[in-house]
Scaffold this active site. Sequence first.
Site, PDB file in Angstrom:
ATOM      1  N   TYR A 215      -0.875  -0.066  10.375  1.00 25.48           N
ATOM      2  CA  TYR A 215      -0.868  -0.401   9.156  1.00 25.48           C
ATOM      3  C   TYR A 215      -0.002   0.167   8.123  1.00 25.48           C
ATOM      4  O   TYR A 215       0.848  -0.789   7.261  1.00 25.48           O
ATOM      5  CB  TYR A 215      -2.411   0.007   8.398  1.00 25.48           C
ATOM      6  CG  TYR A 215      -2.662  -0.311   7.220  1.00 25.48           C
ATOM      7  CD1 TYR A 215      -3.227  -1.702   7.296  1.00 25.48           C
ATOM      8  CD2 TYR A 215      -2.691   0.372   6.099  1.00 25.48           C
ATOM      9  CE1 TYR A 215      -3.488  -2.117   5.579  1.00 25.48           C
ATOM     10  CE2 TYR A 215      -3.167  -0.094   4.792  1.00 25.48           C
ATOM     11  CZ  TYR A 215      -3.361  -1.179   4.600  1.00 25.48           C
ATOM     12  OH  TYR A 215      -3.773  -1.515   3.163  1.00 25.48           O
TER      13      TYR A 215
ATOM     14  N   SER B 177       0.820  -1.026  -0.104  1.00 25.26           N
ATOM     15  CA  SER B 177      -0.045  -0.095  -0.042  1.00 25.26           C
ATOM     16  C   SER B 177       0.750   1.388  -0.149  1.00 25.26           C
ATOM     17  O   SER B 177       1.947   1.267   0.479  1.00 25.26           O
ATOM     18  CB  SER B 177      -0.853   0.147   1.313  1.00 25.26           C
ATOM     19  OG  SER B 177      -1.616   1.352   1.247  1.00 25.26           O
TER      20      SER B 177
HETATM   21  N1  LIG Z   1      -8.961  -0.909   0.105  1.00 25.56           N
HETATM   22  C1  LIG Z   1      -8.208  -0.016   0.032  1.00 25.56           C
HETATM   23  O1  LIG Z   1      -8.208   1.296   0.022  1.00 25.56           O
HETATM   24  C2  LIG Z   1      -6.476  -0.611  -0.043  1.00 25.56           C
HETATM   25  C3  LIG Z   1      -5.590   0.226  -0.373  1.00 25.56           C
HETATM   26  C4  LIG Z   1      -4.277  -0.222  -0.351  1.00 25.56           C
HETATM   27  C5  LIG Z   1      -4.003  -1.789  -0.046  1.00 25.56           C
HETATM   28  N2  LIG Z   1      -4.920  -2.256   0.308  1.00 25.56           N
HETATM   29  C6  LIG Z   1      -4.520  -3.692   0.443  1.00 25.56           C
HETATM   30  O2  LIG Z   1      -5.458  -4.637  -0.439  1.00 25.56           O
HETATM   31  C7  LIG Z   1      -5.803  -5.961   0.001  1.00 25.56           C
HETATM   32  C8  LIG Z   1      -7.120  -6.380  -0.190  1.00 25.56           C
HETATM   33  O3  LIG Z   1      -7.939  -5.347   0.532  1.00 25.56           O
HETATM   34  P1  LIG Z   1      -9.489  -5.175  -0.004  1.00 25.56           P
HETATM   35  O4  LIG Z   1      -9.513  -3.749  -0.219  1.00 25.56           O
HETATM   36  O5  LIG Z   1      -9.736  -5.551  -1.304  1.00 25.56           O
HETATM   37  O6  LIG Z   1     -10.508  -5.647   1.161  1.00 25.56           O
HETATM   38  P2  LIG Z   1     -11.878  -6.331   1.281  1.00 25.56           P
HETATM   39  O7  LIG Z   1     -12.616  -6.153   0.117  1.00 25.56           O
HETATM   40  O8  LIG Z   1     -12.184  -6.216   2.540  1.00 25.56           O
HETATM   41  O9  LIG Z   1     -10.953  -7.731   0.931  1.00 25.56           O
HETATM   42  C9  LIG Z   1     -10.286  -8.497   1.867  1.00 25.56           C
HETATM   43  C10 LIG Z   1     -10.079 -10.087   1.600  1.00 25.56           C
HETATM   44  O10 LIG Z   1      -9.277 -10.724   2.350  1.00 25.56           O
HETATM   45  C11 LIG Z   1      -9.700 -11.812   3.096  1.00 25.56           C
HETATM   46  N3  LIG Z   1      -9.255 -11.915   4.450  1.00 25.56           N
HETATM   47  C12 LIG Z   1      -9.289 -11.178   5.366  1.00 25.56           C
HETATM   48  N4  LIG Z   1      -8.820 -11.611   6.713  1.00 25.56           N
HETATM   49  C13 LIG Z   1      -8.542 -12.826   6.142  1.00 25.56           C
HETATM   50  C14 LIG Z   1      -7.831 -13.717   7.083  1.00 25.56           C
HETATM   51  N5  LIG Z   1      -7.561 -13.748   8.418  1.00 25.56           N
HETATM   52  N6  LIG Z   1      -7.645 -15.230   6.448  1.00 25.56           N
HETATM   53  C15 LIG Z   1      -7.733 -15.272   5.362  1.00 25.56           C
HETATM   54  N7  LIG Z   1      -8.507 -14.238   4.581  1.00 25.56           N
HETATM   55  C16 LIG Z   1      -8.612 -13.266   4.774  1.00 25.56           C
HETATM   56  C17 LIG Z   1     -11.126 -11.579   3.039  1.00 25.56           C
HETATM   57  O11 LIG Z   1     -12.131 -12.787   3.120  1.00 25.56           O
HETATM   58  P3  LIG Z   1     -12.751 -13.460   4.371  1.00 25.56           P
HETATM   59  O12 LIG Z   1     -13.429 -12.290   4.911  1.00 25.56           O
HETATM   60  O13 LIG Z   1     -13.672 -14.465   3.972  1.00 25.56           O
HETATM   61  O14 LIG Z   1     -11.580 -14.068   5.157  1.00 25.56           O
HETATM   62  C18 LIG Z   1     -11.458 -10.994   1.683  1.00 25.56           C
HETATM   63  O15 LIG Z   1     -11.424 -11.939   0.680  1.00 25.56           O
HETATM   64  C19 LIG Z   1      -5.197  -5.922   1.429  1.00 25.56           C
HETATM   65  O16 LIG Z   1      -4.042  -6.495   1.721  1.00 25.56           O
HETATM   66  C20 LIG Z   1      -5.232  -4.337   1.659  1.00 25.56           C
HETATM   67  O17 LIG Z   1      -4.330  -4.173   2.949  1.00 25.56           O
HETATM   68  C21 LIG Z   1      -6.212  -2.026   0.429  1.00 25.56           C
END
Ligand SMILES: NC(=O)c1ccc[n+]([C@@H]2O[C@H](COP(=O)([O-])OP(=O)(O)OC[C@H]3O[C@@H](n4cnc5c(N)ncnc54)[C@H](OP(=O)(O)O)[C@@H]3O)[C@@H](O)[C@H]2O)c1
Length: 257
Positions: A148, A138
Amino acid sequence: MATALITGGTSGIGAEFARQLAAQNYDLVLVARDRARLDETEAHLQEQYGITVELLPADLAERDQVQRVAGRLADTERPIDVLINNAGFGVHSKLLDPDTSRQEVAIDVMIRAVLQLSNAAGRAMRERGSGGILNVSSTAGFVSMGLYSAIKAWVTTYTEGLAGELHGSGVRETALLPGWVHTEFHQRAGINASKIPGPLWLEPEPLVRQALVDFERGKVLSMPSTRYKVLMGIAQRVPRGAIHSVSRMMSSSRHDS
Ligand SMILES: NC(=O)c1ccc[n+]([C@@H]2O[C@H](COP(=O)([O-])OP(=O)(O)OC[C@H]3O[C@@H](n4cnc5c(N)ncnc54)[C@H](OP(=O)(O)O)[C@@H]3O)[C@@H](O)[C@H]2O)c1
């Protein structure tokens, strides 16, 4: 046919990786906790793209469950060509909150699991002389917004180190550095995202499309947005004290929900 394993492949950025890799004819192994959602995603991807989807329900905060996924990555009979370490969540708590349990889970999922899964995949891929690992980091790693930021700074630096160690092996590594992306991330973490200006939001589809192009080209750092490239270029040039002040302001606006 090549196979990709995606952690958190059922929502947001991970689900978009699943769709775009399926469209490129990859078979998929999906890792997440929510079984019903895994089943739904499998049915959709199989119907839409005619690929094979294997489900590996696992909580990556649990050591034994991470080991199960690592075992799948190390399986020489069913090689994994691409690993996407994407699973993660926002950390709302403050560093000095008396209960650090949520922060420890964040370290388990976004650091320990990334380390162990990359290790298993990297060793198997090096042995075969081909493959790739993409770690979702990120732009938060450039600022100082609590745990984070510290975690994502680790993910970026770790990926750079791994790329150095695997240089010339035929295995490529990329750290993806998104800014704010419209997913379930903020709502799940209870983060008040209402004050984030509209132009700073990214959509998963173009983000992942560019990330996959960068990954294919072997770029170690992928930042798929001109807006963020400019902002992060500035962030790397201004005195660190200015970054601390901006981070303090951004952290406090996230907390008054
Ligand atoms: N959205 C943003 O603004 C943003 C910005 C920069 C980086 N990111 C990064 O992008 C990545 C994906 O995030 P997202 O924004 O797509 O969020 P999201 O829509 O909340 O998706 C998160 C995914 O991770 C899985 N997950 C969460 N905890 C887990 C665990 N303990 N074990 C296995 N799976 C788990 C969830 O599935 P389950 O709940 O079924 O386990 C879900 O499929 C993350 O690493 C986040 O830090 C996001």
